[in-house]
Design an enzyme around this catalytic site. Structure first.
Site, short mmCIF file in Angstrom:
data_model
loop_
_atom_site.label_atom_id
_atom_site.label_comp_id
_atom_site.label_asym_id
_atom_site.label_seq_id
_atom_site.Cartn_x
_atom_site.Cartn_y
_atom_site.Cartn_z
N TYR A 1 22.27 7.84 17.13
CA TYR A 1 21.50 6.78 16.46
C TYR A 1 21.88 6.63 15.00
O TYR A 1 21.77 5.53 14.45
CB TYR A 1 19.99 6.91 16.70
N ASN B 1 32.75 0.58 27.83
CA ASN B 1 33.35 0.31 26.52
C ASN B 1 32.23 0.11 25.51
O ASN B 1 31.47 -0.86 25.58
CB ASN B 1 34.24 -0.94 26.58
N ASP C 1 22.89 2.92 14.56
CA ASP C 1 22.00 2.16 13.68
C ASP C 1 22.74 1.71 12.42
O ASP C 1 22.57 0.57 11.98
CB ASP C 1 20.79 3.00 13.30
N ARG D 1 16.94 -1.91 28.36
CA ARG D 1 17.65 -3.06 27.81
C ARG D 1 16.70 -3.95 26.99
O ARG D 1 17.15 -4.73 26.15
CB ARG D 1 18.23 -3.92 28.94
N ASP E 1 21.30 13.35 19.85
CA ASP E 1 20.44 12.17 19.71
C ASP E 1 20.63 11.56 18.33
O ASP E 1 20.85 10.35 18.18
CB ASP E 1 18.98 12.59 19.93
N ARG F 1 19.90 10.56 7.21
CA ARG F 1 18.57 10.41 7.81
C ARG F 1 17.60 9.85 6.78
O ARG F 1 16.87 8.89 7.06
CB ARG F 1 18.07 11.76 8.33
N HIS G 1 6.06 9.69 23.31
CA HIS G 1 7.01 9.08 24.26
C HIS G 1 7.76 10.14 25.07
O HIS G 1 8.20 9.86 26.18
CB HIS G 1 8.00 8.16 23.52
N LYS H 1 35.81 31.50 9.28
CA LYS H 1 37.06 31.52 10.04
C LYS H 1 37.51 32.96 10.30
O LYS H 1 38.03 33.27 11.39
CB LYS H 1 38.14 30.76 9.27
#
Length: 545
Positions: free
Chosen positions: A275, A76, A279, A102, A271, A326, A198, A484
């Site tokens: 976020y 959830n 965010d 975490r 991604d 953004r 990263h 379309k």
């Protein structure tokens, strides 16, 4: 999700599971079997194979039940609601290499400014895994001719889930600010640090996760994955190769799958979908982009003899909302002037503490804060908790780092003096030049020392570039649309065709100036330096309206 290969695994994978259960003595019994059909294994079959005693047979059957069949689980989530995740995803989530997320803040130092920004890479990664599945399933349903199979779907979900495994403490602070400034050792590690991002660690951490959890390869095989192809495919989606011709995981006709998790072509990927929504929710900022609508209208089309994910022509405004969101998040949160100076101070503290932090890695080898990127066992232990390890330390070697972090906690961060708008892309020499001119700005008589005592070391200058995702270019130029009436024919649309009220410039760079001395006399003097210099730099660096 069912596949024709569900419930099968190799003998080697079965041997890894036996080793986990302390049943290595039965290795040779299973290793000689090229394919093991789990659904056919029962006590009678194991008895015929010569496995005795009963206790060993029961352990083997119990081990199989741990990986197949296993139930989907429902998470959830405050952003996406109830998300049903595949058993393989659940298995990965429960592993220590994933659980470390975490303890890594999604917005780095943003939590020091926005009290709601307490969310972590953990929940973001789960959200991306969910959305990756939603998008690829929508494409499969709308376009059966794409031949998207269950292996493709599961691989895309795993890539979405694992795309951020490699983030270090305070997210982008670690790879964009700390590692580039850390002292590099000689040899291959120093060279690695020079270009390290990263995404590199995410790829390595995924390998480490698979190798160090004996059940996972067998579980992946049991759910139909072909590890020789699919592990490469997953890692390629996490860290995209520089050229498509280097792709190993999927053939050219499925190249569109590489645009779902991280889209190098136009930046429209799940991604960002997660976020942006997550965010904005935690920051208290409105999100105008509707990712659910994008998924509804997403379609794979042939563009220049390659297959790409495209969208309806009427979605131009929705995409500009994405690009503007953004920019807005960068301006209001990610590159907020206080967030950036706190990140700068944390970086200073980490640099001073670097050689005095010891982290045990594989084989008992010890690593520092920066060299931990060389060993994923050590890196697994590296999270935001290092901030508090330094803050609460008593060692003399960490005193300078500890004082910096204590100043952050006490809200004694370097003070913002103002900002200068830059005309274009700043050069690497301009920030040192600006610091020199700041120190010399006031017309006091001096011989190498300012009359007010301020030198260039008393100023911090940070650059902040904010754009719509494509540098100075209009991001809509990289998007292909269909209509379309003709859903298989793609075309470009211009900014003017979308609206007359859209921006004409898509990027700006600011120089933020801060004073390091925080007593009132020094701050007043520093402001005087900035006010004296600001008109000079503004006139020469700002584009006239």
């Amino acid at each position: 999700m069912a596949s024709e290969n569900d419930g099968e695994m190799s003998g080697d994978s079965m041997c890894k599971i036996l080793k986990e259960e302390g049943l290595g003595k039965w290795d040779e019994t299973f290793r000689k079997m090229s394919v093991i059909k789990l659904r056919e294994l029962n006590d009678g079959v194991l008895t015929e194979m010569g496995i005795d005693p009963l206790e060993d047979r029961q352990k083997i059957l119990d081990s199989i039940l741990k990986i197949w069949p296993a139930a989907h689980k429902v998470f959830n989530d405050p952003i996406h609601g109830h998300m049903e995740l595949h058993p393989v995803l659940v298995k990965i989530i429960d592993m220590p290499q994933f659980q470390r997320l975490r303890y890594i803040k999604q917005l780095g130092a943003g939590y020091f400014v926005y009290p709601g920004a307490s969310h972590n890479r953990f929940e973001h990664s789960i959200g991306v895994g969910h959305l990756a599945g939603e998008l690829v399933k929508a494409l499969k349903e709308k376009q059966p001719d794409l031949n998207i199979n269950d292996r493709d779907i599961l691989c895309v979900q795993i890539a979405g889930l694992c795309h951020d495994l490699g983030h270090g403490p305070f997210s982008h602070l670690f790879d964009q600010m700390f590692i580039p400034k850390a002292t590099r050792p000689s040899g291959s590690l120093g060279e690695k640090m020079r270009t390290w991002k990263h995404e590199d660690a995410s790829e390595e951490m995924f390998d480490h996760l698979v190798e160090s959890n004996g059940y996972l390869p067998g579980m992946m095989e049991a759910y139909g994955l072909k590890l020789s192809e699919d592990l490469d495919f997953i890692k390629e989606m996490i860290k995209l190769p520089e050229a498509k011709k280097k792709y190993k995981g999927r053939p050219e006709e499925k190249s569109f799958l590489y645009e779902i998790v991280a889209n190098k072509r136009n930046g429209i990927d799940v991604d960002k979908f997660d976020y942006f929504a997550r965010d904005c929710h935690h920051l208290g900022i409105k999100n105008n982009f509707d990712h659910g609508r994008f998924i509804k209208f997403a379609r794979v089309c042939d563009v220049d003899e390659q297959k790409h994910i495209c969208t309806r022509d009427k979605e131009g405004n929705n995409l500009y909302d994405l690009f503007h969101t953004r920019y807005s998040l960068h301006r209001r949160a990610y590159q907020h002037n206080v967030v950036k100076i706190i990140e700068h101070m944390i970086t200073e503290a980490f640099l001073k503490a670097d050689q005095h932090i010891q982290i045990k890695g594989s084989g008992g080898e010890m690593f520092t804060l920066s060299t931990a990127i060389a060993d994923m066992e050590a890196y697994t232990k590296l999270t935001d908790c290092v901030f508090y390890k330094i803050l609460n330390s008593t060692e003399d070697t960490l005193q300078k780092a500890r004082e910096i972090l204590k100043n952050i906690v006490d809200r004694k961060h370097y003070r913002f003096l103002g900002e200068i708008k830059h005309k274009g892309t700043p050069t690497k020499d301009e920030i040192p030049q600006l610091k020199e001119e700041l120190a010399a700005a006031l017309p006091f008589p001096r011989q190498g020392v300012q009359a007010d005592g301020l030198t260039k070391e008393d100023f911090v200058v940070l650059s902040a570039t904010m754009d719509y995702g494509s540098g100075a270019e209009d991001p809509i130029n990289s998007v292909d649309f269909y209509s379309k009436k003709n859903p298989n024919q793609t075309f470009k649309i211009t900014r003017k065709e979308v609206s007359k009220l859209l921006p004409v410039q898509f990027s700006e760079t600011l120089f933020r100036v801060y004073g390091k001395k925080m007593d009132s006399k020094s701050l007043d003097a520093a402001r005087g330096h900035f006010e004296q210099l600001n008109p000079v730099w503004s006139d020469s660096h700002v584009t006239e309206p």
